[in-house]
Design an enzyme around this catalytic site. Structure first.
Site, PDB file in Angstrom:
ATOM      1  N   ALA A  91       0.878  -1.225   0.273  1.00 16.52           N
ATOM      2  CA  ALA A  91       0.047  -0.046  -0.111  1.00 16.52           C
ATOM      3  C   ALA A  91       0.893   1.218   0.063  1.00 16.52           C
ATOM      4  CB  ALA A  91      -1.060   0.102   1.159  1.00 16.52           C
TER       5      ALA A  91
ATOM      6  N   SER B 236       4.575   0.871  -1.168  1.00 13.13           N
ATOM      7  CA  SER B 236       5.411   0.424  -1.934  1.00 13.13           C
ATOM      8  C   SER B 236       5.362  -0.793  -2.934  1.00 13.13           C
ATOM      9  CB  SER B 236       6.891   0.397  -1.200  1.00 13.13           C
ATOM     10  OG  SER B 236       6.724  -0.754  -0.266  1.00 13.13           O
ATOM     11  N   GLY B 237       6.175  -0.994  -3.973  1.00  9.18           N
ATOM     12  CA  GLY B 237       6.220  -2.152  -4.587  1.00  9.18           C
ATOM     13  C   GLY B 237       7.699  -2.653  -4.969  1.00  9.18           C
TER      14      GLY B 237
ATOM     15  N   ASP C 182      -1.658 -10.153  -0.620  1.00  9.27           N
ATOM     16  CA  ASP C 182      -0.203 -10.387  -0.115  1.00  9.27           C
ATOM     17  C   ASP C 182      -0.103 -10.995   1.062  1.00  9.27           C
ATOM     18  OD1 ASP C 182      -1.393  -8.276   1.396  1.00  9.27           O
ATOM     19  OD2 ASP C 182      -0.012  -6.749   0.664  1.00  9.27           O
ATOM     20  N   THR C 183      -1.113 -10.900   2.012  1.00  8.46           N
ATOM     21  CA  THR C 183      -1.095 -11.738   3.435  1.00  8.46           C
ATOM     22  C   THR C 183      -0.976 -13.267   3.096  1.00  8.46           C
ATOM     23  OG1 THR C 183      -2.172  -9.695   4.609  1.00  8.46           O
ATOM     24  CG2 THR C 183      -2.027 -11.870   5.768  1.00  8.46           C
TER      25      THR C 183
ATOM     26  N   THR D 225       2.310  -2.134   7.367  1.00 14.08           N
ATOM     27  CA  THR D 225       1.399  -0.857   7.434  1.00 14.08           C
ATOM     28  C   THR D 225       0.328  -1.601   8.256  1.00 14.08           C
ATOM     29  OG1 THR D 225       2.135  -0.116   5.245  1.00 14.08           O
ATOM     30  CG2 THR D 225       0.118   0.601   6.179  1.00 14.08           C
TER      31      THR D 225
ATOM     32  N   ASN E 164      -7.444  -7.742  11.589  1.00 17.42           N
ATOM     33  CA  ASN E 164      -6.513  -6.951  11.193  1.00 17.42           C
ATOM     34  C   ASN E 164      -6.373  -6.006  12.484  1.00 17.42           C
ATOM     35  OD1 ASN E 164      -7.322  -7.773   8.806  1.00 17.42           O
ATOM     36  ND2 ASN E 164      -7.049  -5.580   7.899  1.00 17.42           N
TER      37      ASN E 164
END
Length: 466
Positions: free
Chosen positions: A11, A13-14, A232-233, A255, A292
């Site tokens: 969210a 960076s990549g 991604d998780t 994040t 979360n």
């Protein structure tokens, strides 16, 4: 040695990496990293700079192909956000960011309209205002919603760019709160109850599915595009080298902090509903029972404010200040909605404390230790809830992702939770992304074998409760 390309979109960076799978380990070579951020609009909405993200992805893949001969590539990203596709197979901008304030109103309206019990009974997903079902409900009057033929979660939006295939991977689809976690299919009845267009939803596919081949991108053409666990998780948990997953939990620390355990079936009991535990789908038919917790977002927002005030802190320096301020004991609730929006985080923390009669932080170190202590206490509370709902006795916590390098938070977590903490891998998401591709290619037999390879591929730190 077998080579694969992994695109991981976070969210903020990549990165693009080459994964090389050998007989006894998996090595990672990150060839490109980039930053991106939301773009505030005059009307108050928040958008992603999707054109920038795509440009950076292509830059990274073209750099990676110079030094690799990949079997396939796969994309994972943060959850819940999506893009629209037109009937003529064109991307319809924009891509709204999950922190867009429109979602809170939609969440309240739709929850009341359908009832939370009905929503949870099939989806088993934690109630968060930015879940995709509320975003789509909020988008009903937008031109792109009306014009669209389909919507795609972000990894599948990239896959579509490469292959022109319209399909949605189930681990990310589960984050929409519109998928039946028992059947791993869309909950069509719920979608209709929500008043959302049923025809927008594509067919689904599982991790490991061959989507197609890259076409129209010069040197990338001909590479297989494979679905990893594209949330991604989900990719990160696929990369956790569990010793005994029946007694071990994980915290994917970035994040956001995703705190949970891996199960073979969803838990949809009244107790799970009351605790707001989510049942997101994972690789190899698994379920991630988790919650979360707002993670390093709060501290990163403080760092952004300090930067604007002329104080730039690298994380080691900030942790030193936090350690020196350990006598400061005020706690905040990281999940309080007050801390969700960007900007003004120092003022928000002060306002939270003043309103509750707590001593607010005064120094930068006190702010930092307040946040870290509060996160560790939030982990303890969350793990207790998950343990009660799942019946699991948790003895070990795996902390993975970028936050696993925060030794102070790791020790605080061990101390406050009273459990052994094992760190890593830092690049769990990339390891998991590559592992699913390797299984799909037949290079690795199954997830158990992949995790055994990952365990040999990094060095873990162990923190015992003091």
């Amino acid at each position: 040695m077998f080579e694969f390309l992994a695109v991981d979109l976070g969210a903020t960076s990549g990165r693009v990496a080459i994964g090389r799978v050998g007989s006894d380990s998996i090595s990672l070579d990150v060839v490109h990293r980039f930053l991106h951020e939301v773009l505030p609009q005059e009307d108050g909405s928040l958008l992603w700079d999707w054109d920038l993200i795509l440009t950076e992805v292509l830059t990274g893949l073209k750099e990676a192909i110079k030094t690799s001969d990949p079997i396939s590539l796969a994309v994972d990203s943060w959850a819940v956000d999506y893009g629209f596709i037109s009937p003529t197979h064109q991307y319809l901008p924009p891509v709204h960011a999950y922190r867009d304030p429109r979602n809170e109103i939609a969440y309240q309206e739709l929850s009341k309209k359908i009832g939370k019990e009905r929503i949870y009974s099939t989806t088993g997903i934690q109630f968060l205002p930015f879940n995709t079902i509320y975003q789509l409900y909020a988008a009903r009057n937008l031109p792109e919603y009306t014009k669209a033929a389909k919507f795609l979660m972000l990894p599948d939006l990239v896959n579509f760019l490469f292959t022109q295939k319209l399909s949605t991977e189930v681990t990310n689809a589960s984050s929409t709160q519109a998928l039946n976690t028992r059947t791993r299919e869309w909950d069509r009845e719920l979608i209709k109850l929500a008043g959302i267009r049923d025809d927008l939803f594509t067919e689904l596919h599982e991790p490991g599915t061959l989507i197609g081949v890259v076409s129209g991108f010069d040197e990338l053409d001909g590479i297989n595009v494979v679905a990893t666990a594209s949330h991604d998780t989900a990719a990160a948990i696929a990369g956790v080298p569990f010793g005994n997953r029946l007694t071990e939990a994980y915290i994917s620390s970035g994040t956001w902090s995703l705190v949970g355990v891996e199960l073979d079936a969803p838990v949809l009991t009244p107790e799970a509903f009351a605790a707001n535990v989510t049942n997101e789908l994972g690789a190899d038919g698994t379920v991630r029972a988790l919650k979360n917790v707002t993670g390093m977002w709060i501290l990163e927002e403080c760092r952004r404010t300090w930067h604007l005030e002329g104080r730039d802190y690298e994380m080691p320096e900030l942790l030193t200040l936090a350690s020196a301020a350990k006598a400061f004991t005020t706690l905040i609730d990281p999940n309080d909605p007050l801390f969700a929006p960007p900007g003004g985080m120092l003022q928000r923390i002060r306002a939270y404390c003043v309103e509750r009669g707590l001593t607010p932080p005064q120094t930068d170190g006190e702010y930092a230790i307040c946040i870290l202590n509060s996160l560790a206490h939030a982990y303890k509370k969350t793990l207790a809830e998950i343990s009660a709902v799942t019946g699991r006795t948790i003895e070990v916590i795996h902390i993975l992702g970028g936050g696993s390098q925060n030794d102070l938070l790791n020790q605080l977590t061990a101390d406050i939770c009273g459990m052994t903490v094992k760190t890593g891998p830092v690049e769990a998401t990339l390891f998991g992304n590559i592992a699913v591709q390797a299984i799909s290619a037949g290079v690795v037999a199954n997830l158990t074998q992949a995790r055994a390879l990952i365990a040999k591929s990094f060095t873990s730190k162990v923190f015992q409760p003091a």
